[in-house]
Design an enzyme around this catalytic site. Structure first.
Site, PDB file in Angstrom:
ATOM      1  N   LYS A  29     -57.614  20.322 -25.198  1.00 15.95           N
ATOM      2  CA  LYS A  29     -58.766  19.498 -25.572  1.00 15.95           C
ATOM      3  C   LYS A  29     -58.372  18.017 -25.614  1.00 15.95           C
ATOM      4  CE  LYS A  29     -62.207  19.439 -29.318  1.00 15.95           C
ATOM      5  NZ  LYS A  29     -62.001  18.065 -29.805  1.00 15.95           N
ATOM      6  N   GLY A  31     -57.605  14.371 -26.928  1.00 16.84           N
ATOM      7  CA  GLY A  31     -57.173  13.792 -28.207  1.00 16.84           C
ATOM      8  C   GLY A  31     -56.201  14.619 -29.021  1.00 16.84           C
ATOM      9  N   GLY A  33     -52.935  15.143 -28.067  1.00 15.05           N
ATOM     10  CA  GLY A  33     -51.553  14.700 -27.838  1.00 15.05           C
ATOM     11  C   GLY A  33     -50.912  15.296 -26.600  1.00 15.05           C
ATOM     12  N   LYS A  34     -51.729  15.598 -25.571  1.00 20.96           N
ATOM     13  CA  LYS A  34     -51.192  16.193 -24.330  1.00 20.96           C
ATOM     14  C   LYS A  34     -50.178  15.267 -23.654  1.00 20.96           C
ATOM     15  CE  LYS A  34     -55.134  16.658 -22.295  1.00 20.96           C
ATOM     16  NZ  LYS A  34     -56.016  16.198 -23.378  1.00 20.96           N
ATOM     17  N   THR A  36     -48.316  12.812 -24.895  1.00 21.25           N
ATOM     18  CA  THR A  36     -47.054  12.738 -25.652  1.00 21.25           C
ATOM     19  C   THR A  36     -46.214  13.984 -25.388  1.00 21.25           C
ATOM     20  OG1 THR A  36     -48.107  11.421 -27.384  1.00 21.25           O
ATOM     21  CG2 THR A  36     -46.048  12.517 -27.965  1.00 21.25           C
ATOM     22  N   ASP A  58     -55.291  12.757 -15.307  1.00 18.26           N
ATOM     23  CA  ASP A  58     -56.374  12.376 -16.221  1.00 18.26           C
ATOM     24  C   ASP A  58     -56.844  10.970 -15.840  1.00 18.26           C
ATOM     25  OD1 ASP A  58     -58.027  11.674 -18.286  1.00 18.26           O
ATOM     26  OD2 ASP A  58     -56.694  12.369 -19.875  1.00 18.26           O
TER      27      ASP A  58
END
Length: 359
Positions: A29, A31, A33-34, A36, A58
């Site tokens: 989803k 926000g 932290g993908k 990071t 993205d």
């Protein structure tokens, strides 16, 4: 399960140890932290692999922010590394760039735009074709939010449907297209066979990549989430879709977990911890055969190579809270903090009283 400490902890060590992996997708989803997580996974892989490429698909492109270095659609060496490269690809722009001035290309582009989802599928195929020519031992994808990612994973069937639609049009209108090209004096390259040939060629690339994606020795998907209802729901949907597409997934990273390590207790944090605990228990119940890695919520963002490296040990060994409730040391820390708070409050009260007297 009453607390974080009672839940079994996993790591991403299994990904580092699987030498055969070629493609690693990191998604979830928006926000959570993908970027990071994918950045740190690529940093860890760089220590055990010959060469690593991390690609952001993205359109928001947070990869440059994570590493605090500007990346483009061509691989760039990440500062401080000799074998880690990064690139940011906008599928739509990439698709437009890949189309030349050739009339057939232009028509294929127009045709693509008339079939929902095929433009993304073709642009992703172009990007994968490019990536396959590069000699990297492993490629990490920092994907867009779940819905976008699932569309990309559907691209083989999307192209299949697109080709079927074009074939049905060809059968329905017979030689009309050929007559029109002759009527307008266009060259022989611009005909139905040339167009279908281009799409068939793209389909071959797609099928080859799709075969690799379905091979658990070559491909895995890491789901990133946070311990909240919507994220749990989205992760469940993602895992089901991946299973449907026969794409291997056995790692879940739960980010932004609040641990009970504040010396002075907060009602808000306590309430958030109780809520998180409920969803953490559900994650462990639903995915008992997954490697689940829990990452702590930090007071600051993880930006820059140094910060990413400093946070990376949490991916390899379970996070240990700085204090343990109920110990002599913890009670001493709490008493010390409360005394400091009392001292500050008395000093503030003294200042306020002096101000009143002057008035």
């Amino acid at each position: 399960m009453g607390s974080n400490a009672e839940l079994p902890d996993g790591t991403v060590q299994n990904i580092l140890e699987q030498d055969s992996l070629k493609w690693i997708f990191v998604g979830g989803k928006g926000g959570v932290g993908k970027t990071t997580c994918s950045s740190i996974i690529s940093i860890l892989l760089a220590s055990v692999r010959e060469s690593v490429l991390i690609i952001s698909t993205d359109p928001a492109h947070n990869l440059s922010d994570a590493f605090q270095q500007k990346f483009t659609k061509s691989p760039s060496l990440v500062n401080g590394f000799s074998n880690l490269y990064a690139m940011e690809v906008d599928p739509t722009v990439e698709h437009e760039d890949s189309l030349g001035s050739d009339a057939t290309d232009g028509f294929v582009s127009e045709l693509a735009n008339s079939i929902p989802g095929i433009d993304e599928a073709m642009s992703f195929a172009e990007m994968l074709k490019l990536v396959q020519t590069m000699d990297y031992s492993v490629i990490v994808f920092d994907t867009a939010p779940t819905g976008h990612t699932l569309r990309l994973l559907q691209f083989p069937s999307t192209l299949e449907k697109g080709l079927a639609k074009i074939m049905s049009l060809k059968n329905r209108f017979g030689g009309l297209l050929s007559q029109m090209t002759r009527l307008f004096g266009l060259d022989d390259e611009f005909n139905e066979d040339a167009i279908l040939g281009k799409l068939e060629g793209m389909k071959d690339v797609i099928e080859q990549v799709n075969k690799q994606f379905k091979d658990p020795d070559l491909t895995t998907f890491v789901c990133v989430c946070i311990p909240e209802f919507l994220s749990l729901y989205e992760t469940e949907r993602l895992v089901q879709e991946l299973t449907k597409f026969e794409i291997d997934t056995h790692n879940i990273i739960i980010n932004q977990v609040i641990y009970d390590e504040e010396v002075v207790e907060s009602k808000l944090l306590k309430a958030r911890m109780r809520m998180q605990q409920k969803y953490l228990s559900q994650f462990y119940m639903l995915y008992d055969d997954f490697n689940i890695t829990k990452l702590p919520l930090l007071p600051q963002e993880v930006c820059g190579v140094d910060a990413l490296k400093a946070f990376s040990p949490n991916f390899l060994s379970p996070y240990q809270p700085s204090i343990t409730r109920g110990t002599v040391e913890e009670v001493k820390q709490r008493v010390s903090a409360l005394r400091e708070q009392l001292k500050n409050a008395e000093a503030e009260l003294d200042r306020l009283n002096k101000g009143k007297q002057k008035a």
